[in-house]
Motif scaffolding. Structure first.
Motif, mmCIF file in Angstrom:
data_model
loop_
_atom_site.group_PDB
_atom_site.id
_atom_site.type_symbol
_atom_site.label_atom_id
_atom_site.label_comp_id
_atom_site.label_asym_id
_atom_site.label_seq_id
_atom_site.Cartn_x
_atom_site.Cartn_y
_atom_site.Cartn_z
ATOM 1 N N HIS A 1 0.830 -1.203 0.000
ATOM 2 C CA HIS A 1 0.000 0.000 0.000
ATOM 3 C C HIS A 1 0.869 1.259 0.000
ATOM 4 C CE1 HIS A 1 -4.270 -0.980 0.230
ATOM 5 N NE2 HIS A 1 -3.942 -2.067 0.901
ATOM 6 N N HIS A 2 1.892 1.271 0.848
ATOM 7 C CA HIS A 2 2.745 2.451 0.980
ATOM 8 C C HIS A 2 3.475 2.763 -0.326
ATOM 9 C CE1 HIS A 2 5.593 5.326 2.655
ATOM 10 N NE2 HIS A 2 6.575 4.596 2.135
ATOM 11 N N HIS A 3 4.125 1.767 -0.895
ATOM 12 C CA HIS A 3 4.920 2.010 -2.105
ATOM 13 C C HIS A 3 4.035 2.171 -3.340
ATOM 14 C CE1 HIS A 3 8.772 1.578 -0.141
ATOM 15 N NE2 HIS A 3 8.390 0.439 0.394
ATOM 16 N N PHE A 4 2.884 1.515 -3.354
ATOM 17 C CA PHE A 4 1.965 1.669 -4.485
ATOM 18 C C PHE A 4 1.500 3.120 -4.581
ATOM 19 C CE2 PHE A 4 -1.741 1.256 -7.125
ATOM 20 C CZ PHE A 4 -1.515 0.147 -7.914
ATOM 21 N N LYS A 5 1.162 3.706 -3.432
ATOM 22 C CA LYS A 5 0.722 5.102 -3.447
ATOM 23 C C LYS A 5 1.880 6.038 -3.770
ATOM 24 C CE LYS A 5 -2.551 8.166 -1.338
ATOM 25 N NZ LYS A 5 -3.663 8.267 -0.386
ATOM 26 N N ALA A 6 3.099 5.673 -3.342
ATOM 27 C CA ALA A 6 4.260 6.507 -3.655
ATOM 28 C C ALA A 6 4.500 6.570 -5.162
ATOM 29 C CB ALA A 6 5.503 5.964 -2.952
ATOM 30 N N VAL A 7 4.244 5.466 -5.865
ATOM 31 C CA VAL A 7 4.508 5.405 -7.308
ATOM 32 C C VAL A 7 3.340 5.945 -8.119
ATOM 33 C CG1 VAL A 7 4.917 3.834 -9.262
ATOM 34 C CG2 VAL A 7 6.146 3.493 -7.108
ATOM 35 N N THR A 8 2.104 5.630 -7.707
ATOM 36 C CA THR A 8 0.945 5.939 -8.539
ATOM 37 C C THR A 8 0.075 7.081 -8.036
ATOM 38 O OG1 THR A 8 -0.555 4.418 -7.387
ATOM 39 C CG2 THR A 8 0.836 3.477 -9.130
ATOM 40 N N ALA A 9 0.318 7.568 -6.813
ATOM 41 C CA ALA A 9 -0.489 8.619 -6.192
ATOM 42 C C ALA A 9 -1.901 8.145 -5.873
ATOM 43 C CB ALA A 9 -0.548 9.879 -7.063
ATOM 44 N N MET A 10 -2.099 6.836 -5.837
ATOM 45 C CA MET A 10 -3.408 6.288 -5.480
ATOM 46 C C MET A 10 -3.239 4.909 -4.870
ATOM 47 S SD MET A 10 -4.794 5.678 -9.389
ATOM 48 C CE MET A 10 -3.959 7.134 -10.032
ATOM 49 N N SER A 11 -4.271 4.439 -4.195
ATOM 50 C CA SER A 11 -4.235 3.109 -3.592
ATOM 51 C C SER A 11 -4.526 2.059 -4.665
ATOM 52 C CB SER A 11 -5.284 3.004 -2.483
ATOM 53 O OG SER A 11 -6.581 3.036 -3.038
ATOM 54 N N PRO A 12 -4.229 0.771 -4.399
ATOM 55 C CA PRO A 12 -4.585 -0.271 -5.367
ATOM 56 C C PRO A 12 -6.066 -0.261 -5.717
ATOM 57 C CG PRO A 12 -3.052 -1.156 -3.752
ATOM 58 C CD PRO A 12 -3.435 0.221 -3.275
ATOM 59 N N LEU A 13 -6.936 -0.007 -4.721
ATOM 60 C CA LEU A 13 -8.370 0.016 -4.991
ATOM 61 C C LEU A 13 -8.738 1.182 -5.899
ATOM 62 C CD1 LEU A 13 -11.161 -1.156 -4.465
ATOM 63 C CD2 LEU A 13 -11.325 0.318 -2.432
ATOM 64 N N GLN A 14 -8.166 2.360 -5.660
ATOM 65 C CA GLN A 14 -8.440 3.512 -6.516
ATOM 66 C C GLN A 14 -7.924 3.272 -7.936
ATOM 67 O OE1 GLN A 14 -6.374 6.329 -4.000
ATOM 68 N NE2 GLN A 14 -8.291 7.303 -3.359
ATOM 69 N N TYR A 15 -6.772 2.629 -8.031
ATOM 70 C CA TYR A 15 -6.187 2.314 -9.338
ATOM 71 C C TYR A 15 -7.117 1.371 -10.101
ATOM 72 C CZ TYR A 15 -2.479 1.147 -12.714
ATOM 73 O OH TYR A 15 -1.743 0.973 -13.865
ATOM 74 N N GLN A 16 -7.566 0.306 -9.426
ATOM 75 C CA GLN A 16 -8.459 -0.646 -10.074
ATOM 76 C C GLN A 16 -9.753 0.029 -10.510
ATOM 77 O OE1 GLN A 16 -10.983 -3.223 -7.780
ATOM 78 N NE2 GLN A 16 -10.223 -5.045 -8.846
ATOM 79 N N LYS A 17 -10.263 0.921 -9.681
ATOM 80 C CA LYS A 17 -11.509 1.612 -9.990
ATOM 81 C C LYS A 17 -11.366 2.429 -11.273
ATOM 82 C CE LYS A 17 -13.576 3.335 -6.492
ATOM 83 N NZ LYS A 17 -13.918 4.226 -5.348
ATOM 84 N N GLN A 18 -10.248 3.132 -11.413
ATOM 85 C CA GLN A 18 -10.050 3.921 -12.630
ATOM 86 C C GLN A 18 -9.922 3.032 -13.854
ATOM 87 O OE1 GLN A 18 -7.970 7.437 -13.042
ATOM 88 N NE2 GLN A 18 -8.083 8.095 -10.929
ATOM 89 N N LEU A 19 -9.227 1.882 -13.707
ATOM 90 C CA LEU A 19 -9.127 0.952 -14.829
ATOM 91 C C LEU A 19 -10.513 0.476 -15.248
ATOM 92 C CD1 LEU A 19 -6.095 -1.341 -13.831
ATOM 93 C CD2 LEU A 19 -6.107 0.529 -15.481
ATOM 94 N N ARG A 20 -11.336 0.120 -14.273
ATOM 95 C CA ARG A 20 -12.681 -0.374 -14.577
ATOM 96 C C ARG A 20 -13.521 0.684 -15.290
ATOM 97 N NH1 ARG A 20 -14.846 -3.819 -9.299
ATOM 98 N NH2 ARG A 20 -13.645 -5.724 -9.728
ATOM 99 N N LEU A 21 -13.500 1.898 -14.767
ATOM 100 C CA LEU A 21 -14.333 2.949 -15.336
ATOM 101 C C LEU A 21 -13.866 3.353 -16.728
ATOM 102 C CD1 LEU A 21 -14.821 5.114 -12.121
ATOM 103 C CD2 LEU A 21 -16.527 3.648 -13.225
ATOM 104 N N GLN A 22 -12.545 3.396 -16.942
ATOM 105 C CA GLN A 22 -12.049 3.737 -18.275
ATOM 106 C C GLN A 22 -12.409 2.660 -19.293
ATOM 107 O OE1 GLN A 22 -8.078 5.189 -18.712
ATOM 108 N NE2 GLN A 22 -8.135 6.405 -16.859
ATOM 109 N N GLU A 23 -12.315 1.392 -18.884
ATOM 110 C CA GLU A 23 -12.689 0.317 -19.804
ATOM 111 C C GLU A 23 -14.186 0.331 -20.076
ATOM 112 O OE1 GLU A 23 -12.695 -3.135 -22.235
ATOM 113 O OE2 GLU A 23 -11.278 -1.523 -21.787
ATOM 114 N N ALA A 24 -14.991 0.603 -19.050
ATOM 115 C CA ALA A 24 -16.436 0.694 -19.260
ATOM 116 C C ALA A 24 -16.763 1.811 -20.241
ATOM 117 C CB ALA A 24 -17.142 0.935 -17.923
ATOM 118 N N ARG A 25 -16.077 2.930 -20.109
ATOM 119 C CA ARG A 25 -16.318 4.045 -21.032
ATOM 120 C C ARG A 25 -15.933 3.663 -22.454
ATOM 121 N NH1 ARG A 25 -13.633 10.112 -20.823
ATOM 122 N NH2 ARG A 25 -15.587 11.262 -20.902
#
Length: 326
Positions: free
Chosen positions: A252-276
């Motif tokens: 969790h710590h390093h994922f947010k350091a690299v991506t500026a978001m949590s794994p759950l937030q990252y997955q959510k954006q992937l899902r919504l972009q693919e749905a769009r």
């Protein structure tokens, strides 16, 4: 949601300053920038949008209108602008770059981007060069490459001031488009030089981390790949942490350091972009798109879609189709 403008993007184009410190004048750099504008203007004269070139991984952009923000996945790449500027939002952080600066991404990041300062008379002109992690790995294994100071996992995207040495290599890569017969031999050499300049300039240590075996950044890159491959499945952080040899808290710590978001937030954006994408390109209805990307609740999908894209699914897709028709 408040935006945090990063130190990388504290740009004042009017006086060529970063963080309040005036940049020294460099006539050679100014001349090279004019060459970059001329080359991109010539190579994209018959293009509106993005065009692929004969150099593998090199794409040129010509945008005539600013338009609204767009969402997508920023893959490992170098971005250079000749004319105009661009805003990139990662999580709640805003990055801005222009002809004085270049952008580097080292991992796949869901982003929101917007071109600014583009008109038909003075279009946005830019280029993107995809970065090959295997080529970065080969280069950092070269014993002649000066060592860098080890760093912890840090943001997988940054903006840095453009210098003469990097811009010169970029110009030579572009000029190869005039001599296609030279591309197979010379393009790999010029790309290697560009990678070298990126590794040696400013925050280049961040780029090294993506290729260093067992570095925290490389482990996060593997976690990102797993999320992208299985974004429509329930998120199992414990399983991902085990597969990349990290504890859950460390992931969790390093994922947010690299991506500026949590794994759950990252997955959510992937899902919504693919749905769009499913709704806009494949003409899928909202309920089917939501189910295919992993949502069990249509109302939750609609809420989260509206929060990210600014409108419910039906209204958003209708707006984009009307814009495309116009």
């Amino acid at each position: 949601m408040a935006l945090n403008e990063t130190a990388d993007s504290a740009i004042d184009p009017s006086n060529h300053a970063i963080n309040g410190t005036p940049a020294p004048l460099d006539p050679g750099l100014d001349h090279a920038r004019l060459d970059l504008v001329a080359l991109l203007d010539r190579f994209t004269a018959d293009t509106a949008g993005t065009c692929e070139t004969a150099v593998h991984g090199l794409f040129l952009h010509r945008i005539l209108h600013c338009g609204g923000p767009s969402h997508g996945i920023q893959t490992p790449a170098l971005g250079v602008i000749a004319q105009g500027s661009k805003r990139i939002m990662v999580g709640d952080e805003l990055y801005v770059y222009d002809p004085m600066h270049y952008l580097v991404s080292s991992v796949d990041l869901p982003v929101m981007g917007q071109v600014t300062g583009a008109t038909e008379d003075r279009p946005y002109l830019g280029m993107r060069l995809d970065l090959d992690v295997e080529e970065i790995t080969k280069l950092i294994r070269d014993e002649s490459l000066p060592p860098s100071t080890p760093t912890d996992a840090s943001r997988g995207l940054y903006v840095n001031r453009l210098g003469t040495s990097l811009l010169d290599a970029v110009l030579r890569l572009l000029r190869l488009l005039d001599t296609p017969e030279d591309i197979p031999i010379l393009a790999p050499l010029v790309k290697r030089e560009i990678l070298y300049r990126l590794l040696m300039n400013g925050p280049g240590a961040r780029l090294r981390q993506i290729a260093l075996q067992d570095s925290q950044t490389q482990r996060i890159a593997k976690a990102i790949m797993m999320l992208r491959q299985h974004f429509d499945q329930p998120l199992r952080v414990e399983s991902i942490a085990r597969d990349v040899h990290m504890s859950v808290s460390s992931l969790h710590h390093h994922f947010k350091a690299v991506t500026a978001m949590s794994p759950l937030q990252y997955q959510k954006q992937l899902r919504l972009q693919e749905a769009r994408r499913l709704m806009l390109i494949d003409m899928t209805d909202a309920a089917t798109a939501a189910h295919r990307v992993g949502y069990e609740s249509a109302s939750q999908f609609s809420r989260e879609y509206s929060r990210l894209f600014g409108a419910p699914p039906l209204r958003d897709t209708r707006r984009w189709r009307e814009t495309a028709s116009a």
